[in-house]
Structures are given as C-alpha cells and as structure tokens.
Design a protein around this motif. Structure first.
Motif, PDB file in Angstrom:
ATOM      1  N   ALA A 172      -0.330   6.425   1.463  1.00  0.00           N
ATOM      2  CA  ALA A 172      -0.660   5.016   1.741  1.00  0.00           C
ATOM      3  C   ALA A 172      -1.837   5.004   2.719  1.00  0.00           C
ATOM      4  N   PHE A 220      -5.981  10.544  -2.797  1.00  0.00           N
ATOM      5  CA  PHE A 220      -6.654  10.745  -4.082  1.00  0.00           C
ATOM      6  C   PHE A 220      -6.538   9.468  -4.910  1.00  0.00           C
ATOM      7  N   ASP A 246       0.878  -1.161   0.000  1.00  0.00           N
ATOM      8  CA  ASP A 246       0.000   0.000   0.000  1.00  0.00           C
ATOM      9  C   ASP A 246       0.919   1.214   0.000  1.00  0.00           C
ATOM     10  N   LEU A 286     -11.664   4.011  -1.943  1.00  0.00           N
ATOM     11  CA  LEU A 286     -10.757   2.969  -1.443  1.00  0.00           C
ATOM     12  C   LEU A 286     -11.289   1.580  -1.790  1.00  0.00           C
ATOM     13  N   ASP A 297      -7.267  -1.662   0.803  1.00  0.00           N
ATOM     14  CA  ASP A 297      -6.748  -0.422   1.401  1.00  0.00           C
ATOM     15  C   ASP A 297      -7.323  -0.229   2.806  1.00  0.00           C
TER      16      ASP A 297
HETATM   17  C1  IPD Z   1      -3.253   3.742  -2.862  1.00  0.00           C
HETATM   18  C2  IPD Z   1      -2.761   4.433  -1.633  1.00  0.00           C
HETATM   19  C3  IPD Z   1      -3.108   5.903  -1.673  1.00  0.00           C
HETATM   20  C4  IPD Z   1      -4.594   6.128  -1.853  1.00  0.00           C
HETATM   21  C5  IPD Z   1      -5.086   5.402  -3.088  1.00  0.00           C
HETATM   22  C6  IPD Z   1      -4.741   3.923  -3.008  1.00  0.00           C
HETATM   23  P1  IPD Z   1      -1.850   1.618  -3.673  1.00  0.00           P
HETATM   24  O1  IPD Z   1      -3.002   2.343  -2.779  1.00  0.00           O
HETATM   25  O2  IPD Z   1      -3.354   3.866  -0.481  1.00  0.00           O
HETATM   26  O3  IPD Z   1      -2.734   6.573  -0.476  1.00  0.00           O
HETATM   27  O4  IPD Z   1      -4.836   7.507  -1.982  1.00  0.00           O
HETATM   28  O5  IPD Z   1      -6.500   5.553  -3.157  1.00  0.00           O
HETATM   29  O6  IPD Z   1      -5.177   3.270  -4.187  1.00  0.00           O
HETATM   30  O7  IPD Z   1      -2.240   1.776  -5.122  1.00  0.00           O
HETATM   31  O8  IPD Z   1      -0.568   2.284  -3.364  1.00  0.00           O
HETATM   32  O9  IPD Z   1      -1.920   0.204  -3.209  1.00  0.00           O
END
Ligand code: IPD
Ligand code: CA
Length: 264
Positions: free
Chosen positions: A188, A159, A89, A209, A213
C-alpha cells in the motif's frame, strides 16, 4: 475566503474513519471481484462502497468541492478545493485479508495539496498532515529517519499491475537490493509513504503511482521532514516517486536514475 487546511483535514479525517469502519465492520464474507487495467488490478464492491461513503461525507459538508476518486468519481470544483480519494490503498491486501491497507484522502486547494490523511483502520493508526503544519500519527508529531548512508537504509517499494512494467521494476529492484539494508514490499503506497514519515522505513520509491496513491502520503512524508520528488529535480509523479530523508535522497535518486527507474 481561502479554505482552512485544518478544517479540510478534520473533514477528511472524519470521512476516512467512516470508510475505515465500513471496510472493517462491513466486510462481507464474500467479496465480489472485478478487474480494471489488467487481470491482477482488482476492485471489490467495498472499494466502490467506501469511495461512495467518503464522497458523501465530503460533499455533504462542502457541496461545491471537486473530487478525483480512484474508482471513477470525478466532480469538477466550484470552490477551488478538490478531494483526491483512494478508498482502499492496498486492495490486494484487503482481498486476501492482510491487514495492511488504508483510506487515503487529500485536499487540494488551487492545485496544491494542503491537507492529507492516511487512515489504517486495522491498526487504528491515522497519519495526518497540513501544508506547513507538520505530520502526525494519532495526533503525535512524527519525523522521518536521519539515515544518510544508503547501505544502512531500509527501503520500501511497490510494483504496478502491468506485467511489462513489472519486469522493468524487477530489474531495478535487483540492483537496489545489494546496495541497501533491505527492501520491503508491503502493498500500500500511501502506508509506505506514512512509514517514511515515522521512520518505520528510511525511504520509498515507486514508478507508476497515481495521484490518489501519492497525494496524502506524499504531504505526510514531506511534512515529517522527508524530501519527496522525482529524478533530476522533477516533482514526484507517475514517472517516479522517491521519498527519503534529505541526506539520503540524492544517493537513492542517483542510483535509481542510473538504473533508468523512471523509464519503461
Ligand atoms: C496499489 C498499492 C501498491 C502499489 C501500486 C498501487 P491499490 O494501490 O498502493 O502498493 O505498488 O502501485 O496501485 O491498487 O491497492 O489502490
Ligand atoms: Ca485503491
């Protein structure tokens, strides 16, 4: 016999550590980058390798369990237990060498998250929780902040990868920013939720999310005393996740609702 959350957590923790060591010690000099939903939604060979390592560890110990992994692993459960796995993440941070990413693993028993680990291998910080058993950071109990005044709240957000979605998220954050202490976008979501759990930020919200996540970090924040939900009494989910101390939740959720943060 129902699965014991403490045993599931111990297994999740050891799997997360295996993957964390792989990500830190096994990082190649050149990462192969491909994209998923949009040109900025990246995946590297380390995301897939870490997901494989996690699943081997989990299913090696509990062969009948199910899996939902961000990088495409999906196995139906024969035991009632399903693992929800995000091998990295914060993949964009990992790609750029920013030490803010985590391995996130949750165990669901009969559809309810009962154990979760968010392991940050760079800082060697492991956030854990079991349902009803409290939240911990490296074994020590943690609590969310006690802030009740939105203007004093440090609020993390994130985002998505879709440009249209981002335009809407940008409009929302522009209206949240003047009402709070400040905003953090650390990259993350699982670590953002863990930060709520230990009071490093007061609150977190994000639209879009995925289960991987949210599952482990959401349990950790809730077990640390935060309220984790969506708008208008709905559960946290893809429309919106809000995590905040109980005395702050309605103020933040109310503002987000007025801004239509759960739409577009
Ligand atoms: C992302 C991260 C990010 C969040 C995105 C997620 P990933 O996950 O958690 O902070 O803003 O919505 O998709 O792609 O790094 O596993
Ligand atoms: Ca990921």
């Amino acid at each position: 016999m129902p699965a014991d959350p403490a045993e599931l957590l111990a297994l999740a923790e050891s799997a997360a550590r295996v993957a964390g060591s792989l990500l830190v010690d096994g990082r190649p000099t050149r990462l192969d980058v491909t994209t998923k939903t949009t040109p900025t939604d990246v995946v590297t060979q380390m995301d897939t390798a870490a997901e494989r390592a996690v699943i081997e560890a989990l299913l090696g110990a509990r062969p009948g369990d199910g899996v939902l992994g961000e990088e495409g692993d999906e196995v139906p459960s024969r035991t009632g237990v399903r693992w929800i796995v995000d091998p990295i993440d914060g993949t964009v941070n990992y790609l750029y060498g920013i030490p803010q990413y985590a391995v996130s693993i949750a165990a669901e028993a009969d559809g309810q998250v009962v154990a979760g680990v968010v392991h940050d291998p760079e800082r060697e910080e492991t956030f854990t929780a079991t349902k009803g058993g409290g939240a911990r950071l490296n074994g020590r109990a943690v609590r969310c902040s006690a802030v009740t005044d939105l203007s004093q709240a440090l609020v993390a957000t994130g985002f998505g990868y879709d440009s249209r979605r981002r335009a809407a998220q940008g409009r929302v954050v522009a209206h949240v920013l003047p009402a709070v202490r400040d905003i953090r976008r650390m990259g993350a979501a699982a670590l953002d939720l863990a930060a709520v759990a230990c009071g490093r930020v007061d609150a977190f919200y994000e639209r879009g999310l995925s289960p991987w996540d949210l599952a482990a970090g959401g349990l950790i924040a809730a077990e640390a005393g935060a309220r984790v939900g969506g708008l208008a009494g709905r559960p946290a989910g893809p429309d919106l996740v809000v995590a905040a101390p109980p005395g702050l939740f309605e103020q933040l959720a109310g503002r987000l609702g007025a801004l239509g943060a759960d739409r577009e």
